[in-house]
Design a protein around this motif. Sequence first.
Motif, PDB file in Angstrom:
ATOM      1  N   ASN A   7       0.833  -1.203   0.000  1.00  0.00           N
ATOM      2  CA  ASN A   7       0.000   0.000   0.000  1.00  0.00           C
ATOM      3  C   ASN A   7       0.870   1.256   0.000  1.00  0.00           C
ATOM      4  OD1 ASN A   7      -2.380  -1.402  -0.047  1.00  0.00           O
ATOM      5  ND2 ASN A   7      -2.917  -1.050   2.087  1.00  0.00           N
ATOM      6  N   ALA A   8       1.959   1.203   0.757  1.00  0.00           N
ATOM      7  CA  ALA A   8       2.887   2.335   0.776  1.00  0.00           C
ATOM      8  C   ALA A   8       3.478   2.556  -0.618  1.00  0.00           C
ATOM      9  CB  ALA A   8       3.996   2.088   1.798  1.00  0.00           C
ATOM     10  N   ALA A   9       3.805   1.466  -1.292  1.00  0.00           N
ATOM     11  CA  ALA A   9       4.337   1.575  -2.654  1.00  0.00           C
ATOM     12  C   ALA A   9       3.306   2.195  -3.597  1.00  0.00           C
ATOM     13  CB  ALA A   9       4.760   0.202  -3.163  1.00  0.00           C
ATOM     14  N   ALA A  10       2.031   1.840  -3.417  1.00  0.00           N
ATOM     15  CA  ALA A  10       0.972   2.386  -4.275  1.00  0.00           C
ATOM     16  C   ALA A  10       0.824   3.890  -4.073  1.00  0.00           C
ATOM     17  CB  ALA A  10      -0.345   1.673  -3.991  1.00  0.00           C
ATOM     18  N   VAL A  11       0.821   4.319  -2.812  1.00  0.00           N
ATOM     19  CA  VAL A  11       0.708   5.761  -2.543  1.00  0.00           C
ATOM     20  C   VAL A  11       1.957   6.475  -3.050  1.00  0.00           C
ATOM     21  CG1 VAL A  11       0.462   7.525  -0.762  1.00  0.00           C
ATOM     22  CG2 VAL A  11      -0.801   5.383  -0.563  1.00  0.00           C
ATOM     23  N   GLY A  12       3.115   5.862  -2.869  1.00  0.00           N
ATOM     24  CA  GLY A  12       4.353   6.450  -3.386  1.00  0.00           C
ATOM     25  C   GLY A  12       4.313   6.621  -4.893  1.00  0.00           C
ATOM     26  N   GLU A  13       3.750   5.641  -5.590  1.00  0.00           N
ATOM     27  CA  GLU A  13       3.628   5.727  -7.053  1.00  0.00           C
ATOM     28  C   GLU A  13       2.729   6.892  -7.441  1.00  0.00           C
ATOM     29  OE1 GLU A  13       5.340   4.585 -10.223  1.00  0.00           O
ATOM     30  OE2 GLU A  13       5.363   2.970  -8.720  1.00  0.00           O
ATOM     31  N   MET A  14       1.687   7.128  -6.658  1.00  0.00           N
ATOM     32  CA  MET A  14       0.736   8.211  -6.940  1.00  0.00           C
ATOM     33  C   MET A  14       1.335   9.580  -6.618  1.00  0.00           C
ATOM     34  SD  MET A  14      -3.236   8.528  -5.659  1.00  0.00           S
ATOM     35  CE  MET A  14      -2.815   8.202  -3.933  1.00  0.00           C
ATOM     36  N   VAL A  15       2.094   9.668  -5.539  1.00  0.00           N
ATOM     37  CA  VAL A  15       2.630  10.953  -5.099  1.00  0.00           C
ATOM     38  C   VAL A  15       3.923  11.316  -5.835  1.00  0.00           C
ATOM     39  CG1 VAL A  15       3.569  12.229  -3.123  1.00  0.00           C
ATOM     40  CG2 VAL A  15       1.558  10.771  -2.829  1.00  0.00           C
ATOM     41  N   TYR A  16       4.822  10.323  -6.014  1.00  0.00           N
ATOM     42  CA  TYR A  16       6.142  10.613  -6.574  1.00  0.00           C
ATOM     43  C   TYR A  16       6.431   9.927  -7.906  1.00  0.00           C
ATOM     44  CZ  TYR A  16       7.254  11.926  -1.698  1.00  0.00           C
ATOM     45  OH  TYR A  16       7.271  12.489  -0.452  1.00  0.00           O
ATOM     46  N   GLY A  17       5.670   8.898  -8.272  1.00  0.00           N
ATOM     47  CA  GLY A  17       6.053   8.030  -9.373  1.00  0.00           C
ATOM     48  C   GLY A  17       5.280   8.232 -10.662  1.00  0.00           C
ATOM     49  N   SER A  18       5.106   7.130 -11.393  1.00  0.00           N
ATOM     50  CA  SER A  18       4.512   7.184 -12.728  1.00  0.00           C
ATOM     51  C   SER A  18       2.987   7.214 -12.712  1.00  0.00           C
ATOM     52  CB  SER A  18       4.991   5.980 -13.549  1.00  0.00           C
ATOM     53  OG  SER A  18       6.388   6.023 -13.726  1.00  0.00           O
ATOM     54  N   ALA A  19       2.385   7.128 -11.536  1.00  0.00           N
ATOM     55  CA  ALA A  19       0.917   7.180 -11.445  1.00  0.00           C
ATOM     56  C   ALA A  19       0.406   8.579 -11.134  1.00  0.00           C
ATOM     57  CB  ALA A  19       0.413   6.195 -10.391  1.00  0.00           C
ATOM     58  N   LYS A  20       1.271   9.582 -11.212  1.00  0.00           N
ATOM     59  CA  LYS A  20       0.804  10.955 -10.991  1.00  0.00           C
ATOM     60  C   LYS A  20      -0.306  11.274 -11.986  1.00  0.00           C
ATOM     61  CE  LYS A  20       4.909  13.220  -9.053  1.00  0.00           C
ATOM     62  NZ  LYS A  20       5.953  14.247  -9.282  1.00  0.00           N
ATOM     63  N   GLY A  21      -1.419  11.773 -11.494  1.00  0.00           N
ATOM     64  CA  GLY A  21      -2.532  12.098 -12.365  1.00  0.00           C
ATOM     65  C   GLY A  21      -3.501  10.959 -12.591  1.00  0.00           C
ATOM     66  N   MET A  22      -3.124   9.747 -12.205  1.00  0.00           N
ATOM     67  CA  MET A  22      -4.033   8.603 -12.332  1.00  0.00           C
ATOM     68  C   MET A  22      -4.896   8.482 -11.082  1.00  0.00           C
ATOM     69  SD  MET A  22      -1.899   5.449 -14.007  1.00  0.00           S
ATOM     70  CE  MET A  22      -0.958   5.626 -15.523  1.00  0.00           C
ATOM     71  N   LYS A  23      -6.126   8.065 -11.270  1.00  0.00           N
ATOM     72  CA  LYS A  23      -7.036   7.876 -10.142  1.00  0.00           C
ATOM     73  C   LYS A  23      -7.349   6.405  -9.874  1.00  0.00           C
ATOM     74  CE  LYS A  23      -9.375  12.354 -10.160  1.00  0.00           C
ATOM     75  NZ  LYS A  23      -8.897  12.696  -8.807  1.00  0.00           N
ATOM     76  N   ASP A  24      -7.079   5.548 -10.853  1.00  0.00           N
ATOM     77  CA  ASP A  24      -7.396   4.127 -10.700  1.00  0.00           C
ATOM     78  C   ASP A  24      -6.238   3.286 -11.227  1.00  0.00           C
ATOM     79  OD1 ASP A  24     -10.496   3.962  -9.949  1.00  0.00           O
ATOM     80  OD2 ASP A  24     -10.209   5.588 -11.395  1.00  0.00           O
ATOM     81  N   PHE A  25      -5.522   2.637 -10.311  1.00  0.00           N
ATOM     82  CA  PHE A  25      -4.399   1.804 -10.712  1.00  0.00           C
ATOM     83  C   PHE A  25      -4.078   0.798  -9.609  1.00  0.00           C
ATOM     84  CE2 PHE A  25      -2.561   5.378  -8.457  1.00  0.00           C
ATOM     85  CZ  PHE A  25      -1.563   4.810  -7.673  1.00  0.00           C
ATOM     86  N   VAL A  26      -3.229  -0.149  -9.951  1.00  0.00           N
ATOM     87  CA  VAL A  26      -2.812  -1.185  -9.013  1.00  0.00           C
ATOM     88  C   VAL A  26      -1.290  -1.262  -9.033  1.00  0.00           C
ATOM     89  CG1 VAL A  26      -2.932  -3.657  -8.432  1.00  0.00           C
ATOM     90  CG2 VAL A  26      -4.913  -2.523  -9.470  1.00  0.00           C
TER      91      VAL A  26
END
Length: 327
Positions: free
Chosen positions: A114-133
């Motif tokens: 879960n920490a990795a998922a939030v990290g991807e959203m905040v700092y990684g390649s999921a910036k701007g995405m709302k639905d991902f795994v």
Amino acid sequence: MKELTIGIDIGGTNTKYGIVDRDGNVVFQGSISTTEYEEFKDYFGGLAEALRKATSTISFAHKIIGVGVGAANGNYYKGTIERATNLPWKGIIPLADMFREEFDIPAIVTNDANAAAVGEMVYGSAKGMKDFVVITLGTGLGSGFVCNGLLLNGKHGIAGEVGHTSVNPAGRFCNCGKRGCLETYVSATGIKRTVYKLLADHLEPSELRGISFDNLTTKMITEAAVRGDVVALAAFEYTGRILGMKLAETVVHTDPEAIFLFGGLSLAGDLIFKPTIKHMEANLMPLFRGKVKVLPSGLQNQAAPILGASSLVWNYLDNKQLKEEVY
């Protein structure tokens, strides 16, 4: 005064910690042993001392505004670590309360995926995405789901354990107490078990023969596959087939834009991505085919676990502010 967060990743062997700014710059990082402390209170004392030393080295004006912790069996709602099989301390550990008492700042605890998922959203390649795994492929297989921009925690704070969905009910034994869990096939440990099964089945020469299970690593398997080793190549195809089939099942639950692969096994690149994507697409419900991307994590570096954990604090504060603005 610059606001900073502390990120902590509690692993089975070592605990990584760091101090991070809002832009994802790690201004300090270090580690302590997880296993050398028999009692958790002694471990926590050692970690607290290390964090105080770390903050004392920062030369500019700053304020630590929170601590984020990623750990196996971390419960977001309770701020506890609960019966983690890979840690030396048993029972339920009230970690968030201990951090609040020690440092008088908010402490957010969740599992490492879960920490990795939030990290991807905040700092990684999921910036701007709302639905991902995010699927973490380490010693085991972890997973974190983000739906409509929010981390999925579930009723009991333990949602999204794809690693413990079933591949074969009569299959390999798992540390969780079940048999045939996905992580027994798709993980650093899982691919090693596959290699040994294939070595028994194949007669072809392989450079992996003669290497003990304890000494065999994912890197060795990857390098052997690059050189064309028959057993290593078969191991990646088998692993990708199982992962792809399970990801196809996962897609129907949350309809993600993308699935990110993170961790040591994902560093094998096309060796794991190509068979995974091929088998996912082949097994997807037709409605989803060609719509879900499978991508490498944007946080593939040594500081990734620290970034993931520290991002929990920024995410928590952002959501808290949003709620206050709405209500």
